[in-house]
Design a protein around this motif. Structure first.
Motif, PDB file in Angstrom:
ATOM      1  N   LYS A 154       0.833  -1.201   0.000  1.00  0.00           N
ATOM      2  CA  LYS A 154       0.000   0.000   0.000  1.00  0.00           C
ATOM      3  C   LYS A 154       0.867   1.251   0.000  1.00  0.00           C
ATOM      4  CE  LYS A 154      -4.183  -1.776   2.286  1.00  0.00           C
ATOM      5  NZ  LYS A 154      -4.981  -1.758   3.543  1.00  0.00           N
ATOM      6  N   ALA A 155       1.941   1.232   0.776  1.00  0.00           N
ATOM      7  CA  ALA A 155       2.848   2.383   0.805  1.00  0.00           C
ATOM      8  C   ALA A 155       3.497   2.597  -0.558  1.00  0.00           C
ATOM      9  CB  ALA A 155       3.915   2.177   1.883  1.00  0.00           C
ATOM     10  N   VAL A 156       3.897   1.521  -1.214  1.00  0.00           N
ATOM     11  CA  VAL A 156       4.497   1.634  -2.550  1.00  0.00           C
ATOM     12  C   VAL A 156       3.501   2.244  -3.528  1.00  0.00           C
ATOM     13  CG1 VAL A 156       5.382   0.319  -4.515  1.00  0.00           C
ATOM     14  CG2 VAL A 156       6.126  -0.255  -2.206  1.00  0.00           C
ATOM     15  N   LYS A 157       2.264   1.773  -3.500  1.00  0.00           N
ATOM     16  CA  LYS A 157       1.262   2.270  -4.440  1.00  0.00           C
ATOM     17  C   LYS A 157       0.954   3.751  -4.181  1.00  0.00           C
ATOM     18  CE  LYS A 157      -2.166  -0.638  -5.322  1.00  0.00           C
ATOM     19  NZ  LYS A 157      -3.243  -1.647  -5.079  1.00  0.00           N
ATOM     20  N   MET A 158       0.900   4.146  -2.915  1.00  0.00           N
ATOM     21  CA  MET A 158       0.692   5.561  -2.603  1.00  0.00           C
ATOM     22  C   MET A 158       1.843   6.412  -3.124  1.00  0.00           C
ATOM     23  SD  MET A 158      -0.762   5.520   1.303  1.00  0.00           S
ATOM     24  CE  MET A 158      -2.383   4.888   1.725  1.00  0.00           C
ATOM     25  N   PRO A 184      12.569  -0.993  -0.856  1.00  0.00           N
ATOM     26  CA  PRO A 184      13.358   0.126  -1.395  1.00  0.00           C
ATOM     27  C   PRO A 184      12.584   1.002  -2.375  1.00  0.00           C
ATOM     28  CG  PRO A 184      14.588  -1.933  -1.545  1.00  0.00           C
ATOM     29  CD  PRO A 184      13.191  -2.285  -1.180  1.00  0.00           C
ATOM     30  N   MET A 185      11.519   0.470  -2.961  1.00  0.00           N
ATOM     31  CA  MET A 185      10.762   1.266  -3.935  1.00  0.00           C
ATOM     32  C   MET A 185      10.174   2.514  -3.292  1.00  0.00           C
ATOM     33  SD  MET A 185       8.884  -1.934  -5.841  1.00  0.00           S
ATOM     34  CE  MET A 185       7.928  -0.904  -6.946  1.00  0.00           C
ATOM     35  N   VAL A 186       9.773   2.412  -2.029  1.00  0.00           N
ATOM     36  CA  VAL A 186       9.234   3.582  -1.332  1.00  0.00           C
ATOM     37  C   VAL A 186      10.332   4.622  -1.150  1.00  0.00           C
ATOM     38  CG1 VAL A 186       8.087   4.399   0.752  1.00  0.00           C
ATOM     39  CG2 VAL A 186       7.551   2.127  -0.150  1.00  0.00           C
ATOM     40  N   TYR A 232      25.434  -6.029   1.601  1.00  0.00           N
ATOM     41  CA  TYR A 232      26.400  -5.919   0.503  1.00  0.00           C
ATOM     42  C   TYR A 232      25.762  -5.456  -0.801  1.00  0.00           C
ATOM     43  CZ  TYR A 232      28.670  -8.960   3.895  1.00  0.00           C
ATOM     44  OH  TYR A 232      29.180  -9.492   5.060  1.00  0.00           O
ATOM     45  N   VAL A 233      24.557  -4.945  -0.749  1.00  0.00           N
ATOM     46  CA  VAL A 233      23.887  -4.481  -1.962  1.00  0.00           C
ATOM     47  C   VAL A 233      24.372  -3.063  -2.264  1.00  0.00           C
ATOM     48  CG1 VAL A 233      21.678  -4.039  -3.088  1.00  0.00           C
ATOM     49  CG2 VAL A 233      21.902  -5.933  -1.475  1.00  0.00           C
ATOM     50  N   VAL A 234      25.224  -2.945  -3.277  1.00  0.00           N
ATOM     51  CA  VAL A 234      25.918  -1.689  -3.552  1.00  0.00           C
ATOM     52  C   VAL A 234      24.943  -0.582  -3.940  1.00  0.00           C
ATOM     53  CG1 VAL A 234      27.539  -0.591  -5.145  1.00  0.00           C
ATOM     54  CG2 VAL A 234      28.094  -2.803  -4.125  1.00  0.00           C
ATOM     55  N   ALA A 235      23.947  -0.897  -4.752  1.00  0.00           N
ATOM     56  CA  ALA A 235      23.006   0.137  -5.194  1.00  0.00           C
ATOM     57  C   ALA A 235      22.295   0.779  -4.006  1.00  0.00           C
ATOM     58  CB  ALA A 235      21.993  -0.464  -6.162  1.00  0.00           C
ATOM     59  N   ILE A 236      21.880  -0.020  -3.036  1.00  0.00           N
ATOM     60  CA  ILE A 236      21.213   0.535  -1.854  1.00  0.00           C
ATOM     61  C   ILE A 236      22.207   1.317  -0.994  1.00  0.00           C
ATOM     62  CG2 ILE A 236      19.811   0.005   0.166  1.00  0.00           C
ATOM     63  CD1 ILE A 236      18.396  -0.674  -2.353  1.00  0.00           C
ATOM     64  N   MET A 237      23.432   0.823  -0.872  1.00  0.00           N
ATOM     65  CA  MET A 237      24.450   1.526  -0.077  1.00  0.00           C
ATOM     66  C   MET A 237      24.746   2.905  -0.655  1.00  0.00           C
ATOM     67  SD  MET A 237      26.930  -1.782   0.467  1.00  0.00           S
ATOM     68  CE  MET A 237      28.188  -0.955   1.441  1.00  0.00           C
ATOM     69  N   ALA A 281      13.685   8.812   3.019  1.00  0.00           N
ATOM     70  CA  ALA A 281      14.210   7.842   2.050  1.00  0.00           C
ATOM     71  C   ALA A 281      15.416   7.109   2.628  1.00  0.00           C
ATOM     72  CB  ALA A 281      14.596   8.550   0.761  1.00  0.00           C
ATOM     73  N   THR A 282      16.252   7.809   3.348  1.00  0.00           N
ATOM     74  CA  THR A 282      17.492   7.209   3.859  1.00  0.00           C
ATOM     75  C   THR A 282      17.211   6.155   4.912  1.00  0.00           C
ATOM     76  OG1 THR A 282      18.721   9.232   3.370  1.00  0.00           O
ATOM     77  CG2 THR A 282      19.711   7.694   4.947  1.00  0.00           C
ATOM     78  N   TRP A 283      16.305   6.444   5.845  1.00  0.00           N
ATOM     79  CA  TRP A 283      16.067   5.419   6.880  1.00  0.00           C
ATOM     80  C   TRP A 283      15.387   4.184   6.295  1.00  0.00           C
ATOM     81  CZ3 TRP A 283      11.479   3.239   7.973  1.00  0.00           C
ATOM     82  CH2 TRP A 283      10.298   3.957   7.829  1.00  0.00           C
TER      83      TRP A 283
END
Length: 779
Positions: free
Chosen positions: A532-536, A577-579, A605-610, A592-594
């Motif tokens: 629901k948060a993603v869709k909003m 992460p989409m939110v 170890y997910v570089v894109a998220i880091m 977004a950061t938290w």
């Protein structure tokens, strides 16, 4: 009242031969009269009687059949629960409910129950998963241990309850579940039915067409088995039609591994049916029934296979106006295309497989921990490659060895050895009992063969419905071993049993059901809140009016939902992460950061998220935290474009522009860039007087992101004017920028052109937007 004395036929550990009229025969069947010698084939070990299946008054097989019907046939008609979450709930409740009923019915039992050597396989993996929770990923290890526990329950129940007489009931549940599942898929293929949210079409209730096809391929042998045994012409016709329908739906998906598995299954089952025809019903069909079976099968297969699709999303580029045969041929033919191995799905999987092989080489004994492949894979990628959108290897054997190490090797070799020996024994056993068992053994072995084939290019072990077929197939084969009194790897022993065991396990089953209900409720609530948060968030982004006060209430609600969802389960790497990504688009870097940090805490170890987290800290004026996260990312993937882009941005923001410019120049020349890096390269090159690099960077950006062309030309024009003092080139760039704008927007866009040049834009303002260049830019 005197207690009735139990007859031999009532004892679950004795098989009594039946006379044709249904009464007991004069002598007991040899298989029941002779105790077997447990242990090795040489005869060492204690003499014990192997118990028969529990059949009298037992409903376990019926529950398992219903489970195998509902698990594939049911789906979620909205996006607020993942499809396989529902299927996992159905399988878990089916397994635990069947176990509870079984132990309740056996609460006064004293006769032994069966135990088979193959039971050690899932139990080994379950124990390893529990131990790996200590030193590897705790959550993922716990998920794996639960999966192997449910697998073990299904296998053991099948071992003790599925007899030759009850197997058709289970096979019918599997077949009917496949038919309903196929029906949903066919409606999606023919009429673009959108009742179930899905990715690649037609996915039926499985969200992905590959998952559907893999399941369907494993059910085909059960469907063949039912036809072999059918006697009435109406039953034969119905089974022939539904089998043909299921085959057509597999072709609709175009899944190549499932197509290969289906062809292999048919090539095995046809000679099996002929070789063991004396044990089956079809040789005794009347000529009318034979004609009916063949006619119904061929007419259904060809007729439905020629119906064209009305779904643009079918099998990628196959598109509308393609029938099932055309989709199958198109997808099969893609295997001969060089594109498939250079940029297609095979090339992507090859990158994953190579990284997994490196993981196996570096951790051959311990493995990385149960379920931890998706968390650790960034550590084993080649420089510059990123697999962070993939959560499974798409090869179950490689993933098993990478995660479970030596235990995985033992399990895999034992499994393949056991299945190979079972096939050999089935072919070699010419005894009456062996011939009676051969058709069902061939059916199960063929289903498992199809399962192993699709396991090379997917992850069916981890999908609820397909994994349940795996467990039940092993259980059916083990039960057959027990009836044949096979020793060695297929040996069956007798578990000493007391009423207290059944009663205690019944209580344990009740507690497990309660725990399953709680976990299911938490999973449903968590997924609902996060989705629901993603869709909003996506609704707000689609408005292109992020900062309008009318969205304040919606923003507050979505932040509340994502916080509550991640508090329940912070490990949803796929959707959480989409939110954060959408919040960053609006400039809400703090929230977004938290959100990104909850993902990093689970997948470190997910570089894109880091790098996203680092950008968040940099935007909030915390360069120390940003540099700390950048340092972590560089240790994993120093040449990843997201890392290079972040480093350029941070260097420029911390007063180290010469270093930032050098890194940007090297990255652009090496074609290692994303939008942020190429944009920063333009600005840094302009400031540093490296105008050729600035021009190259902006032209690269306009080619890669055509929708930025007009704005990019304005930036180039300003650089020509103020940086290079070349007014002629500036006028040309401004004019081209105006021409690249739709006519109805040109007057407003003109305000971005410096005032002294606006009078020279007059021709561009009145020119129609009909040139090839303008049309292409507008698009």
């Amino acid at each position: 009242m005197a207690k009735k004395k139990r007859s031999a036929s009532d004892r679950p550990d004795v098989q009594v031969a039946r006379a044709p009229n249904g009464g007991p025969a004069a002598t007991a069947a040899p298989a029941a009269a002779k105790p077997r010698l447990s242990g090795s084939p040489t005869g060492s070990g204690a003499i014990v009687a192997i118990p028969a299946e529990v059949t009298r008054g037992d409903w376990t097989v019926l529950i398992l059949a219903l489970m195998m019907f509902f698990a594939p046939a049911m789906g979620v008609p909205h996006e607020e629960m993942l499809q396989d979450t529902l299927k996992s709930i159905i399988v878990a409740f089916g397994a635990l409910g069947a176990a509870l009923l079984f132990f309740w019915q056996q609460r006064n039992r004293r006769e032994g129950l069966r135990w088979h050597a193959v039971m050690w396989l899932p139990l080994m993996l379950m124990v390893y998963a529990l131990i790996s929770m200590i030193w590897s990923h705790t959550y993922l290890g716990g998920v794996e241990s639960v999966r192997w526990f449910v697998f073990s329950v299904l296998l053991w129940l099948a071992l003790n309850t599925v007899s030759r007489e009850k197997l058709p009931m289970l096979a019918m549940g599997i077949h009917c579940g496949a038919v309903i599942t196929a029906l949903w898929g066919a409606l999606q293929f023919w009429f673009n039915l959108k009742y179930f949210p899905q990715g690649p079409n037609p996915a039926s209730t499985f969200v992905n067409r590959n998952f559907l096809a893999e399941f369907m391929a494993c059910t085909l042998p059960f469907s063949f088995y039912l036809i072999w045994r059918a006697r009435r012409s109406a039953e034969v016709a119905l089974l022939a039609a539904t089998l043909a329908f299921n085959l057509v739906v597999i072709m609709m998906t175009g899944t190549r591994s499932a197509l290969a598995a289906s062809v292999m299954a048919i090539l095995v089952l046809v000679p099996v049916a002929w070789f063991y025809r004396e044990q089956l019903s079809f040789p005794r069909w009347s000529s009318a029934t034979r004609i009916l079976a063949i006619g119904v099968f061929l007419s259904t297969f060809v007729g439905l296979g020629l119906v064209k699709s009305n779904n643009l999303n079918v099998a990628g580029q196959a598109g509308v106006d393609k029938n099932a045969f055309q989709v199958m041929l198109w997808r099969s033919g893609s295997m001969t295309s060089g594109y498939e191995y250079q940029q297609g799905s095979f090339s992507i999987r090859l990158v994953m497989w190579k990284a997994t092989v490196r993981m196996i080489q570096k951790r051959p004994f311990s493995g990385v921990g149960a379920g931890a492949w998706e968390a650790d894979i960034p550590l084993y990628q080649t420089e510059g490659s990123q697999l962070e959108t993939d959560y499974y290897v798409h090869n179950e054997f490689l993933q098993l060895l990478a995660e479970y190490g030596l235990v995985g090797w033992v399990m895999l070799l034992w499994l393949l050895g056991y299945l190979s020996l079972s096939a050999w024994r089935t072919v070699r056993d010419r005894s009456p009992e062996g011939k009676a068992e051969a058709p069902l053994r061939a059916m199960v072995l063929t289903s498992l063969l199809a399962f192993l084939i699709v396991s090379n290019a997917g992850f069916p072990w981890r999908l609820a419905a397909t994994g349940a077929i795996f467990a039940l197939g092993l259980g059916i084969l083990a039960a057959s071993d027990a009836r044949l009194r096979i020793a060695g790897w297929g040996s069956t022993t007798r578990l000493a049993w007391q009423p207290a065991y059944s009663q205690g396990l019944a209580v344990a089953s009740m507690m497990s059901l309660a725990l399953a209900a709680f976990i299911s409720q938490q999973a449903a609530e968590c997924e609902s809140k996060i989705v629901k948060a993603v869709k909003m968030a996506m609704t707000i982004s689609a408005s292109n009016d992020f900062n309008n006060p009318k969205w304040d209430k919606t923003k507050a609600e979505l932040l509340k939902l994502i916080k509550e969802g991640t508090d329940i389960n912070p490990h949803y790497r796929k959707i959480t992460p989409m939110v954060g990504d959408e919040l960053a688009r609006w400039g809400d870097w703090r929230n977004a950061t938290w959100i990104w940090e909850t993902v990093v805490s689970s997948r470190p170890y997910v570089v894109a998220i880091m790098t996203n987290v680092a950008r968040g800290y940099a935007s909030m004026g915390n360069p120390e935290k940003a540099l700390e996260m950048l340092s972590r990312a560089k240790k994993i993937q120093p040449k990843a474009t997201s890392v290079l882009s972040l480093e350029v941005v941070l260097l420029s923001r911390t007063g180290k522009e010469p270093q930032a410019l050098k890194l940007a120049r090297d990255s652009v020349n090496a074609d290692l860039y994303d939008f942020d890096l190429i944009n920063a390269a333009f600005v840094l090159a302009w400031r540093g007087g490296d105008f050729p690099l600035a021009i190259k960077a902006m032209e690269t950006r306009m080619r890669g992101w055509p929708n930025t062309r007009a704005a990019g030309l304005i930036q180039l024009g300003n650089m020509y004017q103020t940086g290079m003092n070349d007014n002629a080139r500036a006028v040309g760039a401004f004019r081209e920028a105006v021409m690249a704008t739709p006519p109805n927007e040109r007057q407003a866009f003109l305000s971005q052109v410096p005032a002294q040049f606006r009078s020279q834009m007059g021709v561009a303002l009145t020119a129609p937007a009909t040139t090839t260049q303008t049309s292409a830019s507008s698009k």
